[in-house]
Design a protein around this motif. Sequence first.
Motif, PDB file in Angstrom:
ATOM      1  N   LYS A  29       5.003  67.144   4.995  1.00 46.57           N
ATOM      2  CA  LYS A  29       6.356  66.627   4.792  1.00 46.57           C
ATOM      3  C   LYS A  29       6.829  65.755   5.948  1.00 46.57           C
ATOM      4  N   GLU A  30       6.364  66.068   7.130  1.00 45.76           N
ATOM      5  CA  GLU A  30       6.744  65.317   8.323  1.00 45.76           C
ATOM      6  C   GLU A  30       5.460  64.904   9.045  1.00 45.76           C
ATOM      7  N   PRO A  31       5.297  63.635   9.379  1.00 40.27           N
ATOM      8  CA  PRO A  31       4.062  63.226  10.058  1.00 40.27           C
ATOM      9  C   PRO A  31       4.010  63.627  11.535  1.00 40.27           C
ATOM     10  N   PHE A  32       5.188  63.859  12.138  1.00 40.84           N
ATOM     11  CA  PHE A  32       5.237  64.165  13.569  1.00 40.84           C
ATOM     12  C   PHE A  32       6.439  65.053  13.850  1.00 40.84           C
ATOM     13  N   MET A  33       6.210  66.139  14.564  1.00 35.94           N
ATOM     14  CA  MET A  33       7.290  67.056  14.918  1.00 35.94           C
ATOM     15  C   MET A  33       7.300  67.278  16.425  1.00 35.94           C
ATOM     16  N   ILE A  34       8.480  67.294  17.002  1.00 40.31           N
ATOM     17  CA  ILE A  34       8.651  67.592  18.420  1.00 40.31           C
ATOM     18  C   ILE A  34       9.441  68.891  18.528  1.00 40.31           C
ATOM     19  N   VAL A  35       8.904  69.813  19.305  1.00 36.82           N
ATOM     20  CA  VAL A  35       9.595  71.063  19.603  1.00 36.82           C
ATOM     21  C   VAL A  35      10.135  70.916  21.011  1.00 36.82           C
ATOM     22  N   SER A  63       9.270  74.017  29.489  1.00 42.62           N
ATOM     23  CA  SER A  63       8.047  73.613  28.803  1.00 42.62           C
ATOM     24  C   SER A  63       7.246  74.801  28.293  1.00 42.62           C
ATOM     25  N   ASN A  64       7.269  75.925  29.025  1.00 45.36           N
ATOM     26  CA  ASN A  64       6.493  77.080  28.559  1.00 45.36           C
ATOM     27  C   ASN A  64       7.075  77.664  27.268  1.00 45.36           C
ATOM     28  N   LEU A  65       8.386  77.572  27.074  1.00 44.73           N
ATOM     29  CA  LEU A  65       9.003  78.047  25.831  1.00 44.73           C
ATOM     30  C   LEU A  65       8.608  77.147  24.662  1.00 44.73           C
ATOM     31  N   SER A  66       8.612  75.846  24.873  1.00 44.47           N
ATOM     32  CA  SER A  66       8.207  74.912  23.826  1.00 44.47           C
ATOM     33  C   SER A  66       6.738  75.097  23.473  1.00 44.47           C
ATOM     34  N   SER A  67       5.910  75.248  24.493  1.00 40.26           N
ATOM     35  CA  SER A  67       4.475  75.434  24.258  1.00 40.26           C
ATOM     36  C   SER A  67       4.195  76.725  23.508  1.00 40.26           C
ATOM     37  N   GLU A  68       4.901  77.776  23.839  1.00 41.40           N
ATOM     38  CA  GLU A  68       4.719  79.044  23.137  1.00 41.40           C
ATOM     39  C   GLU A  68       5.126  78.900  21.671  1.00 41.40           C
ATOM     40  N   SER A 106      -2.800  78.738  25.850  1.00 42.88           N
ATOM     41  CA  SER A 106      -1.499  78.090  25.874  1.00 42.88           C
ATOM     42  C   SER A 106      -1.753  76.595  25.739  1.00 42.88           C
ATOM     43  N   PHE A 107      -1.080  75.974  24.822  1.00 42.97           N
ATOM     44  CA  PHE A 107      -1.254  74.547  24.642  1.00 42.97           C
ATOM     45  C   PHE A 107       0.049  73.956  24.141  1.00 42.97           C
ATOM     46  N   SER A 108       0.174  72.644  24.243  1.00 43.24           N
ATOM     47  CA  SER A 108       1.467  72.041  23.944  1.00 43.24           C
ATOM     48  C   SER A 108       1.448  71.076  22.769  1.00 43.24           C
ATOM     49  N   ASP A 109       0.294  70.776  22.219  1.00 40.21           N
ATOM     50  CA  ASP A 109       0.291  69.897  21.062  1.00 40.21           C
ATOM     51  C   ASP A 109      -1.027  70.004  20.308  1.00 40.21           C
ATOM     52  N   PHE A 110      -0.985  69.600  19.047  1.00 37.09           N
ATOM     53  CA  PHE A 110      -2.198  69.508  18.253  1.00 37.09           C
ATOM     54  C   PHE A 110      -1.918  68.651  17.028  1.00 37.09           C
ATOM     55  N   GLU A 111      -2.987  68.202  16.411  1.00 37.99           N
ATOM     56  CA  GLU A 111      -2.896  67.464  15.155  1.00 37.99           C
ATOM     57  C   GLU A 111      -3.647  68.265  14.107  1.00 37.99           C
ATOM     58  N   THR A 112      -3.027  68.449  12.968  1.00 35.73           N
ATOM     59  CA  THR A 112      -3.639  69.242  11.907  1.00 35.73           C
ATOM     60  C   THR A 112      -4.693  68.411  11.179  1.00 35.73           C
ATOM     61  N   THR A 113      -5.492  69.096  10.385  1.00 33.12           N
ATOM     62  CA  THR A 113      -6.537  68.400   9.645  1.00 33.12           C
ATOM     63  C   THR A 113      -5.975  67.493   8.551  1.00 33.12           C
ATOM     64  N   ASN A 114      -4.711  67.668   8.188  1.00 37.73           N
ATOM     65  CA  ASN A 114      -4.088  66.766   7.211  1.00 37.73           C
ATOM     66  C   ASN A 114      -3.221  65.691   7.870  1.00 37.73           C
ATOM     67  N   GLY A 115      -3.379  65.523   9.189  1.00 38.08           N
ATOM     68  CA  GLY A 115      -2.753  64.411   9.890  1.00 38.08           C
ATOM     69  C   GLY A 115      -1.373  64.630  10.466  1.00 38.08           C
ATOM     70  N   VAL A 116      -0.840  65.834  10.395  1.00 39.48           N
ATOM     71  CA  VAL A 116       0.473  66.121  10.966  1.00 39.48           C
ATOM     72  C   VAL A 116       0.311  66.454  12.446  1.00 39.48           C
ATOM     73  N   LYS A 148       7.900  69.616  24.082  1.00 36.98           N
ATOM     74  CA  LYS A 148       8.530  68.875  25.187  1.00 36.98           C
ATOM     75  C   LYS A 148       9.588  69.773  25.808  1.00 36.98           C
ATOM     76  N   SER A 149       9.934  69.461  27.042  1.00 37.41           N
ATOM     77  CA  SER A 149      11.019  70.178  27.698  1.00 37.41           C
ATOM     78  C   SER A 149      12.084  69.184  28.128  1.00 37.41           C
ATOM     79  N   LEU A 150      13.273  69.711  28.359  1.00 35.30           N
ATOM     80  CA  LEU A 150      14.345  68.832  28.821  1.00 35.30           C
ATOM     81  C   LEU A 150      14.093  68.440  30.258  1.00 35.30           C
TER      82      LEU A 150
END
Length: 117
Positions: free
Chosen positions: A49-55, A60-65, A100-110, A115-117
């Motif tokens: 539904k969304e090609p790109f999402m930012i948390v 940063s550790n809260l966003s990554s979790e 612990s990681f902060s990003d990934f791309e799914t196999t369907n391209g999402v 990110k942190s403030l």
Amino acid sequence: LFPSHEAPFKQEWDDALASNDNVILTGFRGSRKTSKMRGHAVWCIVYAKEPFMIVQSYESNLSSEWVRQVAKMLMEPSIMADYGTLFPFSVKREDIMRASFSDFETTNGVKITAKSL
């Protein structure tokens, strides 16, 4: 979007999320806001539904979790049985659960990133 027998304000959340507008969920502590949003992120990934999402969070550790928890949800046997492997990493599942990681791309391209403030 998410059929349930929850409190009326949670149905309002579902309706707001289904509108595909920008949404701010407010509620008391323990009202399952975070769980609802993680479930929505999984839904967006599963159906692309969304090609790109930012948390975004204050730290940063809260966003990554948060992102890690979404990855764990994508690896649930029920999700994998219904939608296939959406989480692309080729390492042992046990390692992902601890990593612990902060990003990934799914196999369907999402793509999803933390990110942190």
